[in-house]
Design an enzyme around this catalytic site. Structure first.
Site, mmCIF file in Angstrom:
data_model
loop_
_atom_site.group_PDB
_atom_site.id
_atom_site.type_symbol
_atom_site.label_atom_id
_atom_site.label_comp_id
_atom_site.label_asym_id
_atom_site.label_seq_id
_atom_site.Cartn_x
_atom_site.Cartn_y
_atom_site.Cartn_z
ATOM 1 N N ASP A 190 103.136 -36.373 -76.667
ATOM 2 C CA ASP A 190 102.000 -36.749 -76.679
ATOM 3 C C ASP A 190 101.504 -38.223 -77.728
ATOM 4 O O ASP A 190 100.711 -38.614 -77.913
ATOM 5 C CB ASP A 190 101.400 -35.697 -78.439
ATOM 6 C CG ASP A 190 101.875 -36.002 -79.441
ATOM 7 O OD1 ASP A 190 103.876 -36.597 -78.680
ATOM 8 O OD2 ASP A 190 102.508 -36.094 -80.585
ATOM 9 N N GLU A 191 102.620 -39.570 -77.606
ATOM 10 C CA GLU A 191 102.525 -40.845 -76.970
ATOM 11 C C GLU A 191 103.377 -41.441 -76.294
ATOM 12 O O GLU A 191 104.257 -40.833 -75.714
ATOM 13 C CB GLU A 191 103.262 -41.430 -79.309
ATOM 14 C CG GLU A 191 103.974 -40.553 -79.542
ATOM 15 C CD GLU A 191 105.232 -40.985 -80.371
ATOM 16 O OE1 GLU A 191 104.849 -42.483 -81.784
ATOM 17 O OE2 GLU A 191 105.836 -39.422 -81.382
ATOM 18 N N ASP A 209 98.710 -42.694 -79.141
ATOM 19 C CA ASP A 209 99.237 -41.202 -79.807
ATOM 20 C C ASP A 209 97.663 -40.492 -80.112
ATOM 21 O O ASP A 209 96.884 -40.777 -80.724
ATOM 22 C CB ASP A 209 99.521 -42.394 -81.315
ATOM 23 C CG ASP A 209 100.793 -40.925 -81.629
ATOM 24 O OD1 ASP A 209 100.581 -39.729 -81.796
ATOM 25 O OD2 ASP A 209 100.724 -41.415 -82.742
#
Length: 371
Positions: free
Chosen positions: A112-113, A18
């Site tokens: 983003d993760e 993350d």
């Protein structure tokens, strides 16, 4: 004896990576003059919503999904940066290249993760902890950005672990540690249990995992419907969903079940606004658009109704809100409402964006986001 699956049959090595305050961190990376300052990504107009906040901004109580007006009141010197999704996507692809150095079993949840299954990996390493450390170091070297990671034997625990040592840290929950860890975990910290559900559980005397574990599957199903099985399993460390790298998302939505039934049109509109803001946060995070807006209405008698409208062009947030209100007031609502939901479909998802994996069931809530 409880009929619990044998975890030894499902042992995997799962990493959840993350990025820390991704959008805001990218803006600070590209604008050195903004580093160390309170910054948010989002519009500062009257109806704007914050998509991401730097850690400096969070010290003022500013978080994603907050209105831009409120954020500006909390910090008069707040810097507003317009979203640049092309740039975020560019860096996201660089990060994904690093993931694929280790495994092709990569399930990105957004830009983003992502989840990675490294049970069998290209580097031939036995330690998922070491792989996570190497990935975070390579991300820093290649992009200049910090990432946090969680390591465990299933996706639920890996996701939970990635929040433990943020920012720029990692944590591991080993199989032999999971039971004690989950029993001591406050119920509001369980990934997938939102604010509203946590409050309902607390009223039932469920304050942590140990409390939750005392209730039978039948009781939890009666109180929480289909989610009861999920809650029953996760507190026992059971989450059998595999990392799925190639599932294309067909829709994106947010919804809320209310503690008290809504009766007046004003109440419904006010609560729908909060759901709309969460939907916009998810849209911004995923960088997708959709032409069909759908309103979901569940009444106090559990009857379900959906209303949809398809537009010729992809709507902006203001247009989505206008359509949502139009659908809400379309035929009038004559019965009390226990749930409202708002979603988008007919998405601009291409094969390149096939990274949107199976979305874990996350009850809608608007708590301060941990990133």
């Amino acid at each position: 004896m409880e009929n619990i699956p044998d975890q030894s049959l499902f042992i995997r090595k799962i990493i959840h990576v993350d990025m820390d305050a991704f959008y805001a961190s990218v803006e600070q990376l590209d604008h050195p003059e903004w580093r160390g300052k309170a910054l948010v990504v989002g519009g500062n107009e009257a109806r704007g919503v914050i998509a991401a906040a730097s850690y400096e901004a969070r010290k003022y109580g500013i978080f994603s999904a907050m209105s831009s007006v409120l954020a500006a009141k909390k910090c008069p010197d707040l810097i507003f940066a317009r979203p640049r999704f092309d740039r975020y996507r560019e860096i996201s692809l660089q990060i994904r290249e690093i993931f694929h150095e280790y495994t092709d079993l990569v399930e990105p949840l957004s830009l983003d993760e992502a989840f990675l299954d490294v049970t069998e990996n290209k580097a031939g390493l036995k330690s998922a902890i070491l792989i996570a450390r190497q990935i975070r170091a390579k991300i820093k070297e290649k992009t200049g950005l910090n990432a946090s990671a969680g390591v465990s034997y299933n996706k639920f625990l890996a996701k939970t672990a990635s929040d433990l040592n943020k920012p720029n840290g990692q944590a591991v929950i080993l199989p032999e540690e999971a039971e004690a860890f989950l029993e001591g975990l406050p119920i509001g910290k369980f990934f997938g249990i939102g604010k509203v559900t946590a409050e309902k559980m607390q009223k039932l005397g469920i304050h942590n995992g140990a409390d939750l574990k005392q209730f039978s599957l039948q009781y939890l199903t009666r109180k929480f419907g289909k989610s009861g099985l999920h809650y029953y399993n996760i507190v026992r460390g059971i989450h059998l969903s595999a990392v799925q790298p190639n599932r294309i998302r067909k829709s994106l939505s947010a919804e809320n079940t209310f503690e008290r039934d809504l009766v007046s049109p004003k109440e419904m509109a006010e609560n729908l606004m909060a759901i709309f803001e969460e939907l916009i946060r998810r849209i911004d995070k995923s960088d997708i658009k959709g032409r069909t807006v759908t309103l979901k209405i569940k009444h106090s008698d559990f009857t379900l109704q959906t209303r949809s409208k398809t537009l010729e062009q992809y709507p902006d947030p203001e247009q989505i809100w206008e359509v949502a209100l139009e659908l809400l007031h379309q035929d009038g609502i004559t019965k009390p409402v226990r749930l409202l939901g708002l979603g988008l479909s007919n998405l601009n998802v291409t094969e390149e964006q096939a990274h949107f994996g199976e979305q874990l069931k996350i009850p809608f809530n608007l708590p301060p986001a941990k990133k």
